[in-house]
Scaffold this motif. Structure first.
Motif, mmCIF file in Angstrom:
data_model
loop_
_atom_site.group_PDB
_atom_site.id
_atom_site.type_symbol
_atom_site.label_atom_id
_atom_site.label_comp_id
_atom_site.label_asym_id
_atom_site.label_seq_id
_atom_site.Cartn_x
_atom_site.Cartn_y
_atom_site.Cartn_z
ATOM 1 N N SER A 48 0.821 -1.207 0.000
ATOM 2 C CA SER A 48 0.000 0.000 0.000
ATOM 3 C C SER A 48 0.854 1.257 0.000
ATOM 4 O O SER A 48 0.376 2.338 -0.300
ATOM 5 C CB SER A 48 -0.933 0.014 1.213
ATOM 6 N N ASN A 49 2.133 1.099 0.320
ATOM 7 C CA ASN A 49 3.068 2.216 0.260
ATOM 8 C C ASN A 49 3.967 2.118 -0.966
ATOM 9 O O ASN A 49 5.009 2.752 -1.021
ATOM 10 C CB ASN A 49 3.943 2.252 1.516
ATOM 11 N N SER A 50 3.579 1.294 -1.917
ATOM 12 C CA SER A 50 4.373 1.156 -3.128
ATOM 13 C C SER A 50 4.345 2.462 -3.910
ATOM 14 O O SER A 50 3.463 3.311 -3.729
ATOM 15 C CB SER A 50 3.832 0.020 -3.994
ATOM 16 N N ALA A 51 5.293 2.582 -4.833
ATOM 17 C CA ALA A 51 5.379 3.806 -5.634
ATOM 18 C C ALA A 51 4.106 4.028 -6.435
ATOM 19 O O ALA A 51 3.607 5.155 -6.548
ATOM 20 C CB ALA A 51 6.590 3.719 -6.554
ATOM 21 N N ALA A 52 3.556 2.934 -6.965
ATOM 22 C CA ALA A 52 2.337 3.065 -7.773
ATOM 23 C C ALA A 52 1.157 3.525 -6.927
ATOM 24 O O ALA A 52 0.369 4.387 -7.347
ATOM 25 C CB ALA A 52 2.022 1.734 -8.449
ATOM 26 N N ALA A 53 1.052 2.942 -5.696
ATOM 27 C CA ALA A 53 -0.061 3.316 -4.820
ATOM 28 C C ALA A 53 0.047 4.771 -4.390
ATOM 29 O O ALA A 53 -0.948 5.512 -4.371
ATOM 30 C CB ALA A 53 -0.084 2.392 -3.598
ATOM 31 N N LEU A 54 1.252 5.209 -4.058
ATOM 32 C CA LEU A 54 1.449 6.598 -3.652
ATOM 33 C C LEU A 54 1.198 7.549 -4.819
ATOM 34 O O LEU A 54 0.610 8.622 -4.654
ATOM 35 C CB LEU A 54 2.860 6.783 -3.098
#
Length: 349
Positions: free
Chosen positions: A30-36
């Motif tokens: 959920s803190n991945s680059a895509a999610a952010l």
């Protein structure tokens, strides 16, 4: 039986599905680059609800979002940039150092190098939390064996309407922050001077780079020894207008009104001479001082006038005898520099 088995399998499957969904929400992904990136993109959504939801979610992500927030804050989308700065400000308010430190650095970078609109908002955010930021900087400076506060023998940097702020920084041979650590002094908005005592180990090129970057802070080179006096020029040498109570000069017996004419092997003709000569010694050195002490106020009333005007009505021998009667020799123990410390209003170490 087969019917109940199918129901059990279905229930188990639904349970696993919900568990998988919950796990996915709580996982590091959920803190991945895509999610952010998706959350930051949502800051510019046409829907107010989506923008507020994204802002709320980002404020819980911690320092992981600082770099992305900095990029968005300095981007072309004004709406998203404003909210990105709000995210950074929320992190800057945190008591967790791993959150506030990178957020403060990002805000400082935005204020100094960002687009005009982003720079202005970042500066406003920093100003809102200036006392907290200065207290944190003071803690960092002391951790690196530096000092921050005010000169105990001078009010030159103190403004009448606000004397409870730090105006002076100091580093000596104990400073462990090298050149990069000097940036902590620049975090203190009210700082006016940084004293560099003889023996410090910061390279000259790094000092010059700091001065170019922060011209509002005067760099003052001084010796390691300290007296704790206010001084002025006098026809005979350096007059001590005030020997601050509790400081090395007063402890050694120097008084207000004493005129220093010699320190060790050095003649003293001006206040600058006294500053220069004291800088040649180290804390703890015991140095012979020669002074003129006017116990009966004769010097101030008319003796000075004679030397200033060279009035021929006075017999030359008499002033010389009077001058000799005022002469004193005394040992003075040099002290170490100690600023009047400033710890802030709420910091606790």
């Amino acid at each position: 039986m087969r019917f109940f088995s199918l129901i059990s399998v279905a229930v188990a499957g639904v349970t696993l599905a919900f568990w998988a969904m919950a796990s996915d929400e709580m996982s590091p992904q959920s803190n991945s680059a895509a999610a952010l990136q998706e959350l930051f993109a949502q800051l510019a959504d046409d829907s107010v609800q989506k923008r507020e939801a994204a802002l709320k979610a980002l404020k819980t992500k911690g320092s992981a979002i600082v770099d992305a927030a900095l990029q968005v804050a300095n981007g072309e989308n004004l709406e998203a940039g404003i909210r990105a700065i709000q995210v950074l400000e929320t992190l800057d308010e945190s008591s967790d150092e791993t959150h506030w430190r990178p957020a403060e650095v990002a805000l400082l970078k935005l204020a100094a190098e960002g687009r005009p609109s982003a720079s202005r908002r970042a500066l406003e955010s920093l100003n809102r939390h200036a006392p907290q930021r200065m207290e944190r900087a003071a803690v960092d400076i002391r951790r690196l064996k530096g000092q921050v506060g005010n000169l105990p023998q001078s009010q030159i940097f103190v403004e009448e309407d606000d004397d409870d702020v730090p105006r002076v920084g100091l580093i000596d041979r104990n400073w462990s922050g090298k050149g990069v650590g000097l940036e902590h002094f620049a975090r203190i908005d009210t700082l006016r001077a940084l004293y560099l005592l003889k023996g410090h180990t910061v390279p000259e090129d790094e000092i010059k780079a700091f001065q170019r970057k922060h011209p509002q802070i005067s760099l003052v080179e001084r010796g390691a020894a300290f007296l704790g006096v206010k001084t002025g020029n006098d026809i005979f040498g350096c007059i001590i207008s005030e020997a601050v109570d509790g400081k090395p000069a007063a402890k050694s017996g120097l008084r207000n009104g004493d005129c220093v004419t010699r320190i060790g092997d050095y003649e003293i003709s001006t206040a600058d001479d006294l500053i220069r000569v004291v800088g040649e010694y180290q804390p703890g050195d015991v140095v012979p001082f020669v002074i003129l002490r006017d116990d009966h106020f004769l010097y101030r009333r008319w003796f000075y006038t004679w030397f200033r005007t060279q009035d021929e009505d006075w017999p030359p021998l008499f002033p010389m005898l009077m001058l000799q009667s005022m002469r004193r020799e005394m040992p003075v123990t040099m002290g170490a520099w100690q600023l009047t410390p400033w710890h802030g209003h709420s910091s606790k170490e």
